[in-house]
Write a protein that holds these residues in place. Structure first.
Motif, PDB file in Angstrom:
ATOM      1  N   THR A  24       0.827  -1.206   0.000  1.00  0.00           N
ATOM      2  CA  THR A  24       0.000   0.000   0.000  1.00  0.00           C
ATOM      3  C   THR A  24       0.866   1.262   0.000  1.00  0.00           C
ATOM      4  N   VAL A  27       1.873   2.539  -3.454  1.00  0.00           N
ATOM      5  CA  VAL A  27       0.818   3.301  -4.133  1.00  0.00           C
ATOM      6  C   VAL A  27       0.691   4.683  -3.507  1.00  0.00           C
ATOM      7  N   TRP A  30       2.204   8.051  -4.989  1.00  0.00           N
ATOM      8  CA  TRP A  30       1.643   8.926  -6.021  1.00  0.00           C
ATOM      9  C   TRP A  30       0.124   9.085  -5.937  1.00  0.00           C
ATOM     10  N   ARG A  31      -0.553   8.173  -5.295  1.00  0.00           N
ATOM     11  CA  ARG A  31      -2.010   8.218  -5.286  1.00  0.00           C
ATOM     12  C   ARG A  31      -2.501   8.705  -3.919  1.00  0.00           C
ATOM     13  N   LEU A  32      -3.528   9.545  -3.926  1.00  0.00           N
ATOM     14  CA  LEU A  32      -4.086  10.076  -2.691  1.00  0.00           C
ATOM     15  C   LEU A  32      -5.471   9.506  -2.384  1.00  0.00           C
ATOM     16  N   MET A  33      -6.222   9.162  -3.390  1.00  0.00           N
ATOM     17  CA  MET A  33      -7.593   8.686  -3.209  1.00  0.00           C
ATOM     18  C   MET A  33      -7.623   7.212  -2.830  1.00  0.00           C
ATOM     19  N   LEU A 171      -6.180   0.090   1.188  1.00  0.00           N
ATOM     20  CA  LEU A 171      -6.415   0.815  -0.064  1.00  0.00           C
ATOM     21  C   LEU A 171      -7.601   0.212  -0.785  1.00  0.00           C
ATOM     22  N   LEU A 173      -9.634   0.215  -4.445  1.00  0.00           N
ATOM     23  CA  LEU A 173      -9.444   0.532  -5.862  1.00  0.00           C
ATOM     24  C   LEU A 173     -10.662   0.116  -6.671  1.00  0.00           C
ATOM     25  N   GLU A 177      -9.318  -0.148 -12.358  1.00  0.00           N
ATOM     26  CA  GLU A 177      -8.027   0.507 -12.185  1.00  0.00           C
ATOM     27  C   GLU A 177      -6.979  -0.412 -11.561  1.00  0.00           C
ATOM     28  N   VAL A 181      -2.778   0.255 -11.703  1.00  0.00           N
ATOM     29  CA  VAL A 181      -2.135   0.638 -10.445  1.00  0.00           C
ATOM     30  C   VAL A 181      -1.114  -0.414 -10.021  1.00  0.00           C
ATOM     31  N   LYS A 184       2.105  -0.352 -12.221  1.00  0.00           N
ATOM     32  CA  LYS A 184       2.947   0.807 -11.898  1.00  0.00           C
ATOM     33  C   LYS A 184       3.655   0.606 -10.565  1.00  0.00           C
TER      34      LYS A 184
END
Length: 221
Positions: A24, A27, A30-33, A171, A173, A177, A181, A184
């Motif tokens: 987690t 991720v 770069w990801r906030l949501m 997290l 998702l 997606e 995700v 990456k």
């Protein structure tokens, strides 16, 4: 009094297998949501689970629908419980754990406290919650909703979403997606291990590698 919608389509196994390789925290670079509140923590450390979200919303002192929901769970599901703001009553304990595991669920996530930690650990069933409480719910038949959009730790969870939970947090998702995700994140983790190996061998300092030292030296110049 009760809303029970059909069980969601499960996230494809191949996507979950890919997501299971992800941390987690990677991720989170770069990801906030989609991240649940950090106070939702694992009760059994060192676990990482992935699965399909089955959602539940139940109020304060009542766990009638939770008991019913355990009989609907499928292998690979993760039951996500929105407690509608309650932080006093533990809806999830040893009995619910046994039932959820027997149904094939891989984890439970509760936006509130749990109880019976020893029984949860003896069942070897990964749980995430806001800690523990000795005050438990009852079968009061007050109602609730299953497989509807819920809020858990401030994150919106739709039935059928993918869940990744580990020692750093949880997290959520959207199913479409997951692969992007995961791919990456895996690339970042692979590159990170290579950089760590260089630092470990003494080939380069961390500040040089990250560019931090150049920024500090530029300001000092």
């Amino acid at each position: 009094m009760y809303t029970v919608r059909p069980m969601p389509e499960q996230v494809p196994a191949e996507d979950l297998e890919l997501l299971a390789q992800v941390e987690t925290a990677t991720v989170g670079h770069w990801r906030l949501m989609g991240f649940m509140d950090r106070r939702i923590q694992p009760l059994i450390p060192g676990r990482r689970v992935v699965g399909t979200a089955v959602t539940l919303a139940i109020s304060a002192s009542d766990s009638t629908l939770l008991h019913h929901a355990t009989g609907l769970l499928r292998p690979g599901d993760i039951l996500v419980v929105d407690r509608l703001g309650d932080d006093k009553y533990a809806c999830w304990g040893g009995g619910v754990t046994v039932a959820a595991k027997a149904a094939g669920a891989v984890a439970g996530i509760v936006d509130g406290p749990c109880t019976d930690l020893t029984e949860i650990m003896e069942s070897d069933f990964p749980m995430w919650s806001r800690g523990l409480s000795p005050i438990t719910t009852r079968i009061y038949d007050l109602g609730g909703a299953m497989n509807v959009p819920v809020s858990c730790g401030g994150a919106v969870v739709m039935p059928g979403d993918a869940i990744l939970a580990d020692e750093s947090g949880v997290l959520v998702l959207p199913r479409d997606e997951v692969r992007e995700v995961a791919e990456k994140a895996i690339a970042i983790q692979t590159a990170g291990k290579e950089r760590e190996a260089r630092v470990r061998r003494g080939e380069i300092r961390l500040g040089e590698l990250s560019g931090a030292s150049a920024k500090v030296l530029a300001k000092l110049a």
